[in-house]
Enzyme design. Structure first.
Site, PDB file in Angstrom:
ATOM      1  N   LYS A 271       0.841  -1.197   0.000  1.00 48.80           N
ATOM      2  CA  LYS A 271       0.000   0.000   0.000  1.00 48.80           C
ATOM      3  C   LYS A 271       0.873   1.241   0.000  1.00 48.80           C
ATOM      4  O   LYS A 271       1.867   1.321   0.716  1.00 48.80           O
ATOM      5  CB  LYS A 271      -0.898   0.020   1.244  1.00 48.80           C
ATOM      6  CG  LYS A 271      -2.197  -0.746   1.104  1.00 48.80           C
ATOM      7  CD  LYS A 271      -3.108  -0.499   2.297  1.00 48.80           C
ATOM      8  CE  LYS A 271      -4.466  -1.132   2.090  1.00 48.80           C
ATOM      9  NZ  LYS A 271      -5.368  -0.848   3.228  1.00 48.80           N
TER      10      LYS A 271
ATOM     11  N   GLU B  97     -19.504  -8.661   9.354  1.00 48.50           N
ATOM     12  CA  GLU B  97     -20.549  -8.010  10.144  1.00 48.50           C
ATOM     13  C   GLU B  97     -21.525  -9.007  10.758  1.00 48.50           C
ATOM     14  O   GLU B  97     -21.970  -8.814  11.908  1.00 48.50           O
ATOM     15  CB  GLU B  97     -21.308  -7.015   9.266  1.00 48.50           C
ATOM     16  CG  GLU B  97     -20.486  -5.813   8.822  1.00 48.50           C
ATOM     17  CD  GLU B  97     -19.686  -6.058   7.559  1.00 48.50           C
ATOM     18  OE1 GLU B  97     -19.008  -5.113   7.100  1.00 48.50           O
ATOM     19  OE2 GLU B  97     -19.732  -7.194   7.038  1.00 48.50           O
TER      20      GLU B  97
ATOM     21  N   ARG C 216     -25.753  -5.401   6.388  1.00 49.22           N
ATOM     22  CA  ARG C 216     -25.292  -6.733   6.006  1.00 49.22           C
ATOM     23  C   ARG C 216     -25.586  -7.781   7.086  1.00 49.22           C
ATOM     24  O   ARG C 216     -25.455  -8.974   6.843  1.00 49.22           O
ATOM     25  CB  ARG C 216     -23.782  -6.704   5.728  1.00 49.22           C
ATOM     26  CG  ARG C 216     -23.345  -5.604   4.797  1.00 49.22           C
ATOM     27  CD  ARG C 216     -21.885  -5.702   4.452  1.00 49.22           C
ATOM     28  NE  ARG C 216     -21.719  -6.348   3.147  1.00 49.22           N
ATOM     29  CZ  ARG C 216     -20.550  -6.676   2.620  1.00 49.22           C
ATOM     30  NH1 ARG C 216     -19.441  -6.449   3.293  1.00 49.22           N
ATOM     31  NH2 ARG C 216     -20.477  -7.237   1.427  1.00 49.22           N
TER      32      ARG C 216
END
Length: 637
Positions: free
Chosen positions: A282, A368, A396
């Site tokens: 990243k 979740e 979700r």
């Protein structure tokens, strides 16, 4: 300092132009692309670190595959800026995430190269599998590629899709972008060489030929299969994916452009489920982002020569910071408190809590559903779980919310961040529906703070309730009200009148309170801070209905099924004939823009609230109606 020039990028209007370049030019494109990303995002804000990490991969994919005929599906979409630049949207990037500019995520309506709209995590493999199966059914010879990060692999949905794809032997290439080295750091010459060998035609021909011969001799075939798995297991961590039916390749260096191109060409020629594991960094190519990729994940505007300015303590805390401070204070008071987050520690304000109470902090990854049932299990054993979650991500886990928490009436507190409009992130991240989908659930207490201090006190109130509770608050800062150190429980289901007026009563739920008060000043209207959507303060509504000619509800939530609907339902049950006007978010998905622009578009700024009420009063005055109109949902279309 003059702006950098990008002579190669200016020649690329579509991936077809990219495919005509030689290897040297292709490498030069990656350098220009990385520089363009840094300077472009510095001017607009947006997601930076993840995009810098996938420059070589994006170039290689569009160079090797015949997009858009071949389908390319990005997971989440944080890493799709280079893809947008190479697919005809380079000049439009100056308006990225701004009104009428490109979205921060792939959107099907924006470009034919955006094969699937994303924004939430872990959907890419399922969507790509659907496309691959559709191609099979239509006898279309197209390639389908899903790019998914190692973080998104923590979600069960990704594994459900992998399992299904392996079972169906679908022609699908999944690229696992491992940018944390959390799966395997083994990137080197030997791994590159072996991956090229394993993906090349010689190995594949020998493997398939041997399979045909040995399949007639089951004992020998089983021995050969196990031997192959053992050898590949020693050189590549792909056993799990192989067991799911995928042919695994990697890990390889995701910044080695020639190696990526060669490997992708090999994999393009293969059939069946394939998984290529690449390792990237990243922030690659921009030192500040490489050193602190978390801080450079999502950025506001900055000077690329100096990087982001040092973090300074703001004059007023955000709602997220208010929650984080309350969580630590409450944990000091009550050792039963545990904090749970689905991979949103920084975004939800749990960093300090994680440092101070590491054994009471649980980051479950992008899962979740698991987060909620985990909380339910903890609550069964006497703990007091606090689930910190964005409104859009709570969607979700709706089944777990109902089935595992609410039906059992368990004391789980939901701290719901990013409720309402979120601005540049657009409709995938807007918390437009939580009041609607939460208030219909039995046993649940639902609160809407109008300022920072009220948010702190509501969190405390919810924690004390022996059952499921939710406090939903917006992104960013509130009106700047001073925050009391003392914690005080609010009386359940009780609002308060904050401005006395005549004729019109505004019943406000949460964040629009200040704008409503500003509008009411012009009208000399009454304003009530309702605080609770459930239980609703019916006595206050009754009192206001008896003393006014028009009831106006205001909420930063979809009108359909929201807090205003709750007021309408009560007035109908109580047989009040008073007209009502419901103001809230429109019955459409609002596109990305600034939060202020979106509020104005929805008619929820002070001017919009005032205009809607004046229009309704003018309608009543013209018709001579005395106060017995049918309830009407009103919003800007």
């Amino acid at each position: 300092m003059s702006d950098p020039v990008f002579p190669l990028l200016e020649r690329i209007h579509s991936p077809a132009d990219l495919r005509s370049l030689n290897p040297g030019e292709l490498s030069a494109v990656t350098a220009e692309l990385r520089s363009f990303l840094i300077h472009s995002v510095a001017r607009t804000g947006g997601h930076l670190a993840a995009n810098l990490g996938t420059v070589e991969l994006t170039v290689a994919l569009h160079h090797v595959f015949n997009t858009p005929y071949d389908r390319l599906v990005w997971d989440v979409g944080h890493q799709s800026y280079a893809h947008k630049i190479l697919t005809g949207r380079r000049e439009a990037m100056a308006r990225l995430r701004q009104k009428d500019g490109p979205a921060g995520f792939p959107r099907r309506s924006e470009s034919e190269y955006d094969s699937f709209g994303v924004g939430h995590s872990s959907t890419s493999v399922s969507a790509a599998l659907g496309m691959a199966l559709a191609a099979r059914n239509k006898d279309e010879q197209r390639q389908v590629v899903a790019v998914i990060g190692d973080g998104a692999m923590t979600a069960g949905m990704a594994f459900e899709a992998l399992n299904h794809a392996g079972d169906l032997k679908a022609d699908l290439l999944v690229i696992l972008n491992d940018n944390d080295m959390s799966i395997s750091p083994n990137v080197g010459a030997m791994n590159k060489y072996l991956t090229r060998i394993l993906s090349g035609p010689t190995y594949t021909t020998v493997r398939e030929g041997g399979k045909r011969i040995l399949s007639a001799m089951p004992p020998m075939w089983e021995f050969a299969r196990r031997a192959e798995e053992h050898v590949k297991g020693m050189i590549a961590p792909g056993t799990l994916f192989e067991e799911m039916g995928f042919n695994y390749f990697g890990p390889i260096d995701g910044h080695d452009l020639p190696g990526l191109v060669k490997t992708l060409r090999n994999l393009r020629a293969l059939e069946g489920p394939r998984l290529l594991h690449i390792v990237t960094r990243k922030g690659k190519g921009y030192a500040p982002a490489e050193e602190d990729p978390c801080r450079y994940h999502g950025v506001s505007r900055f000077d690329p020569e100096v990087g982001l300015p040092p973090a300074t303590a703001p004059a007023a805390p955000t709602y997220t910071e208010v929650f984080g401070q309350w969580l630590c204070d409450m944990a000091e008071r009550d050792e039963r408190l545990v904090g749970i987050t689905p991979a949103m520690s920084e975004g939800s304000g749990l960093v300090e809590f994680a440092k101070r109470f590491p054994h009471r902090y649980f980051d479950v990854g992008i899962a979740e559903q698991h987060a909620l049932t985990l909380a339910a299990g903890m609550a069964c054993e006497g703990l007091k779980p606090v689930v910190a979650i964005y409104s859009t991500f709570l969607q979700r886990a709706y089944d777990q919310l109902i089935h595992d928490v609410a039906i059992q009436d368990l004391p789980v507190l939901f701290a719901i961040d990013r409720a309402g409009l979120v601005g540049p992130d657009g409709p995938t991240h807007a918390g437009s529906f939580d009041l609607s989908y939460l208030r219909c659930i039995p046993n649940l207490v639902l609160m809407t703070p109008a300022d920072e201090n009220e948010c702190r006190q509501m969190l405390y109130t919810g924690f004390l309730v022996d059952g499921p509770t939710a406090v939903r608050y917006p992104r960013g800062r509130g009106p700047g009200r001073a925050i009391d150190d003392e914690l005080r429980a609010l009386p359940l289901g009780r609002g308060e009148v904050v401005r006395q007026g005549a004729r019109v009563a505004l019943l406000v739920f949460g964040s629009p309170l200040k704008n409503a008060i500003d509008a009411a000043a012009t009208l000399d209207a009454t304003v009530a801070n309702m605080r609770f959507v459930k239980p609703l303060d019916e006595s206050l509504i009754r009192d206001l209905a008896l003393r006014h000619d028009l009831i106006v509800t205001v909420e930063e939530n979809a009108i359909a099924g929201g807090a205003g609907s709750a007021v309408n339902e009560y007035l109908s049950r109580a047989d009040f004939g008073i007209p009502t006007l419901n103001l809230g978010l429109p019955d459409r998905f609002q596109e990305h823009a600034s939060r202020e622009e979106l509020l104005a578009d929805a008619g929820l700024d002070a001017a919009g609230i005032l205009a809607a009420i004046e229009a309704r009063l003018a309608q009543r005055d013209c018709t001579g109606t005395s106060g017995r109109l049918i309830s009407e949902h009103s919003t800007k279309k």
